[in-house]
Design a protein around this motif. Structure first.
Motif, PDB file in Angstrom:
ATOM      1  N   PRO A 100       0.813  -1.222   0.000  1.00  0.00           N
ATOM      2  CA  PRO A 100       0.000   0.000   0.000  1.00  0.00           C
ATOM      3  C   PRO A 100       0.844   1.268   0.000  1.00  0.00           C
ATOM      4  N   ILE A 116      -7.433  -0.392  -2.603  1.00  0.00           N
ATOM      5  CA  ILE A 116      -7.019  -0.573  -1.209  1.00  0.00           C
ATOM      6  C   ILE A 116      -8.020   0.019  -0.229  1.00  0.00           C
ATOM      7  N   PHE A 170      -4.977  -1.336   4.836  1.00  0.00           N
ATOM      8  CA  PHE A 170      -4.616  -2.549   4.104  1.00  0.00           C
ATOM      9  C   PHE A 170      -4.245  -3.670   5.082  1.00  0.00           C
TER      10      PHE A 170
END
Lengths: 343, 154
Positions: free
Chosen positions: A18, A31, A272
């Motif tokens: 991420p 995400i 995430f």
């Protein structure tokens, strides 16, 4: 050690994905919206599937030897909570287990120590594991409850009360590198991190526990530590626009997601990692959150001396006992000169 | 002896109940409760019909000035850290002027600087804080200069 390192590398990868993806608009959508939704769906379906599957397995014979005298003769003192014969006793035993980790509390550790009489075996309570586990689980609960402020609007007073007590301790620290003060520290987050590090350290430095530790033991702990670190970083060091964050989380909770434009990558790392944890739960040892309720030594009344328990899937076995046998062959037996019971 | 005999009698007696293991309904009930709790935010927000968020109002005075202490993006996320720093410098070091990275000079004061420009605390600071469930206790001591003394005392 190999397991520990492999899972650490996995965590690092989960942190970096991420971190880089947050720079790409399409991946932001992935995400911040798609993966969290997917995580919740996988979690719910997986969780329900697991529990239903468990519910189909055989219920074992009631286990009465659970650290307490079973009810028997009136003059023998029975332990009605540790070895309960009523539903109420079972409920109390279960509540103590779930809320106070009673069996962990009584966990002992074995050691051989040198005394004046030579080597002696000694059993001691292993209280620190219990303290660490209690701190870890209760702080986790508080952290989850506090996060409800992002998913509820208006925020109910009970959530604010949790926040208030959690933030009672005020700490200020100023330096040229970083400073802590406002927003105030939340005790639960720090204790959660400390307890998780303790539980991980136990697996690393206690040879007996290390020997039985698998990747599936290291990974969830490391993941939770990574989540706690990212959350604390976001709160105190890499500030993000919380209003935008709440707009996103409210969007998720009301099925009208919006993607924030100006939120730093630390937020994407945090959400995430949390999605990964939520997704992972049904496949992991973390399912003990449901499994504890299905522990046979905790949830069955020890009333085997009072009630007869018939195995529900017993076959209806065809029997042919001696009386029936004699009825059938009486004449033949008599003719052969054999003794019969009924003439 | 008597009790022992009683016990062996009891174990053979026909009065024993037969208990089938019908725990499945409890497991299903537990699952339903769990899913209900887990999805709590969804139905809470449906029932509450949360009002669309009201944007913060920038006061006329702030608009006229056109700048804040730091660029907006930094103010939004880190204004509390600035206040904390200011408080520390004022109270511990006795220094009261702050020069921003862009060269502007401010008096380090919550009431006389922030709330002077943002003289609409209710529609600015409070509105935003309420949305994010932030409770500040600063106003227990500090005054809002645009309110009367009596209002401030409350």
């Amino acid at each position: 050690m190999k397991n520990f390192l492999i899972s650490l590398v996995a965590i690092a990868a989960l942190w970096l994905i991420p971190y880089f993806a947050a720079n790409v608009a399409v991946l932001k959508l992935l995400i911040a919206v798609i993966i969290p939704y997917a995580a919740v769906v996988i979690f719910l379906v997986g969780f329900i599937y697991k529990v239903i599957d468990w519910s189909k397995s055989a219920v074992p014979f009631r286990i009465p030897t659970t650290a307490g005298q079973q009810k028997s003769l009136p003059w023998i003192k029975a332990n009605n909570i540790d070895n309960p014969f009523t539903k109420m006793g079972v409920i109390i035993r279960m509540l103590l287990e779930v809320l106070a980790f009673r069996s962990l509390f009584r966990n002992t550790t074995m050691s051989v120590s040198e005394t004046e009489h030579g080597k002696r075996l000694a059993y001691k309570t292993e209280i620190f594991l219990w303290i660490g586990a209690m701190a870890f689980h209760y702080c986790f609960l508080v952290v989850v409850l506090r996060h409800l402020r992002f998913f509820l609007d208006p925020v109910p007073a009970c959530v604010q009360l949790v926040e208030f007590f959690d933030g009672l301790m005020r700490v200020e620290f100023f330096s040229s590198v970083f400073s802590i003060g406002l927003p105030g520290i939340m005790m639960s987050g720090l204790i959660l991190l400390a307890a998780a590090i303790f539980l991980l350290g136990r697996r690393l430095f206690n040879a007996k526990v290390k020997y039985i530790s698998l990747m599936a033991d290291y990974f969830p702990l490391q993941l939770i530590i990574a989540i706690a670190i990212s959350g604390i970083f976001m709160r105190h060091f890499f500030k993000v626009d919380l209003t935008a964050v709440k707009q996103l989380s409210m969007g998720l909770a009301t099925f009208s997601p919006v993607i924030p434009t100006n939120v730093g990558s630390i937020f994407y790392i945090h959400i995430f990692l949390v999605s990964m944890l939520v997704m992972y739960i049904p496949f992991s040892k973390l399912m003990h959150m449901a499994g504890v309720f299905l522990s046979p030594t905790r949830n069955l009344t020890a009333d085997t001396r009072m009630n007869r328990h018939i195995n529900p899937w017993n076959h209806d076995v065809k029997t042919h006992n001696y009386d029936e046998y004699e009825d059938e062959f009486r004449e033949v037996m008599k003719n052969a000169g054999l003794r019969v019971e009924k003439e | 002896m008597n009790d022992k005999a009683e016990l062996s009698n009891a174990s053979a007696s026909a009065s024993m109940k037969l208990i089938p293991s019908g725990d499945k309904k409890w497991i299903i009930l537990g699952l339903i409760i769990f899913v209900g709790l887990f999805t709590f935010p969804i139905w809470y927000n449906m029932l509450k019909c949360s009002a669309p968020i009201q944007p913060v109002v920038l006061s006329a005075k702030a608009k006229a000035a056109g700048y804040c202490v730091l660029p907006k993006s930094e103010m939004v996320s880190a204004h509390m850290q600035i206040l904390d720093e200011w408080r520390d410098i004022v109270v511990r070091e006795g220094e009261r002027t702050y020069t921003s990275p862009s060269g502007k000079i401010f008096t380090m004061s919550l009431s006389n600087t922030c709330l002077d420009c943002h003289n609409n605390q209710a529609e600015f600071c409070d509105r935003c804080h309420q949305y994010a469930s932030v409770k500040t206790y600063c106003m227990d001591c500090h005054v809002n200069p645009s309110k009367s003394l009596k209002e401030n005392m409350q």
